[in-house]
Design an enzyme around this catalytic site. Structure first.
Site, short mmCIF file in Angstrom:
data_model
loop_
_atom_site.label_atom_id
_atom_site.label_comp_id
_atom_site.label_asym_id
_atom_site.label_seq_id
_atom_site.Cartn_x
_atom_site.Cartn_y
_atom_site.Cartn_z
N HIS A 90 0.84 -1.20 0.00
CA HIS A 90 0.00 0.00 0.00
C HIS A 90 0.88 1.25 0.00
O HIS A 90 2.04 1.20 0.42
CB HIS A 90 -0.88 0.04 1.26
CG HIS A 90 -2.01 -0.93 1.27
ND1 HIS A 90 -2.29 -1.74 2.35
CD2 HIS A 90 -2.97 -1.22 0.33
CE1 HIS A 90 -3.36 -2.49 2.08
NE2 HIS A 90 -3.79 -2.18 0.87
N CYS A 101 -3.09 0.64 9.67
CA CYS A 101 -4.11 -0.30 9.16
C CYS A 101 -5.14 -0.68 10.22
O CYS A 101 -6.26 -1.06 9.90
CB CYS A 101 -3.47 -1.59 8.67
SG CYS A 101 -2.10 -1.36 7.55
N1 GLY Z 1 -3.11 -8.81 5.38
C1 GLY Z 1 -3.57 -7.51 5.04
C2 GLY Z 1 -3.73 -7.33 3.59
O1 GLY Z 1 -3.00 -7.95 2.82
O2 GLY Z 1 -4.58 -6.61 3.16
#
Ligand code: GLY
Length: 255
Positions: free
Chosen positions: A161, A248
């Site tokens: 991300h 997150c």
């Molecule tokens: N384990 C979090 C993701 O890959 O979105």
């Protein structure tokens, strides 16, 4: 300033969560202890925290940041690019609605995971990752414009991300790692390079003048303290095994 956060208890099924980390399987009990420590840190930063129940059907559902984007004027329910995560959105909707904010949605074929979205004031950087596509970014920018905010896309090819390798700490300070260090759009900030050996700590979180830094990254903690922020170190090993960072685990917002 933030006043509130929403988090979700880890599910026992988290051991089946998505991961490319090669760090082994998470220990559920330890993950729960670390999650409790994370919630405590949010409360220490002055936030009122809503803890949602675990959803066993979705192994990655504790990573609530990806399924909704809070802005000061609206909330955008996302559409995760990971097929196993798309059902998480329906589970967050009631908690998001209870904030009273106006809700917008990302529609197919667009995909967005809000771990790919970094807010800097009124502007939102959107990483084009394996999880966030150009159509999703275009929809998001349209929605931001509707509420007098702006967005721009960031090409990326290495990290999971955008915020895997980038954290805006307010006050013009930016932590950046790997592919983001030399990006032209980030040179306007006071950029602190996080070496790849410490890449996990590039995902640190500013909350009301304090920065949460994953425990064990003393160089990053020292650098953040030197910028003048308070630091809370939060053990995160079990979430790191699932490629999940500090940002997150919560939705942070003001009401
Ligand atoms: N384990 C979090 C993701 O890959 O979105």
């Amino acid at each position: 300033m933030f006043t509130n956060a929403i988090v979700r208890q880890p599910a026992k099924s988290m051991i089946e969560g998505l991961s490319e980390a090669n760090l082994g399987s998470p220990n559920y009990q330890l993950a729960c202890e670390q999650h409790a420590g994370y919630v405590k840190a949010l409360i220490e930063c002055g936030l009122s925290v809503t803890v949602l129940d675990a959803v066993e059907e979705f192994p990655d559902s504790c990573f609530v940041e990806d399924v909704a984007l809070f802005t000061p004027t609206c909330v955008i329910l996302t559409r995760p690019g990971a097929p196993t995560r798309q059902g998480e959105v329906a589970h967050i909707e009631a908690a998001v609605r209870s904030t009273g904010k106006t809700i917008e949605v990302i529609e197919a074929p667009g995909t967005i995971e809000a771990g790919d979205v970094m807010m800097v004031g009124n502007h939102y950087y959107i990483g084009l990752s394996d999880r966030t596509n150009a159509n999703g970014a275009e929809q998001l920018i349209g929605l931001l414009n509707k509420y007098e905010m702006t967005g721009s896309v960031v090409e990326m090819s290495e990290m999971l991300h955008l915020k895997t390798g980038l954290s805006y700490l307010e006050g013009n300070n930016l932590l950046a790692c790997g592919e983001f260090v030399n990006k032209a759009e980030f040179q306007q900030y006071e950029l602190t390079e996080i070496p790849m050996a410490n890449s996990y700590s590039a995902n640190s979180v500013w909350i009301n003048g304090t920065v949460l830094v994953p425990a064990g990254f003393t160089e990053t903690s020292a650098a953040v303290k030197a910028m003048g922020y308070g630091v809370i170190e939060v053990p995160m090993s079990e979430f790191q095994k699932l490629d999940g960072g500090l940002s997150c685990l919560s939705l942070r917002f003001s009401i």
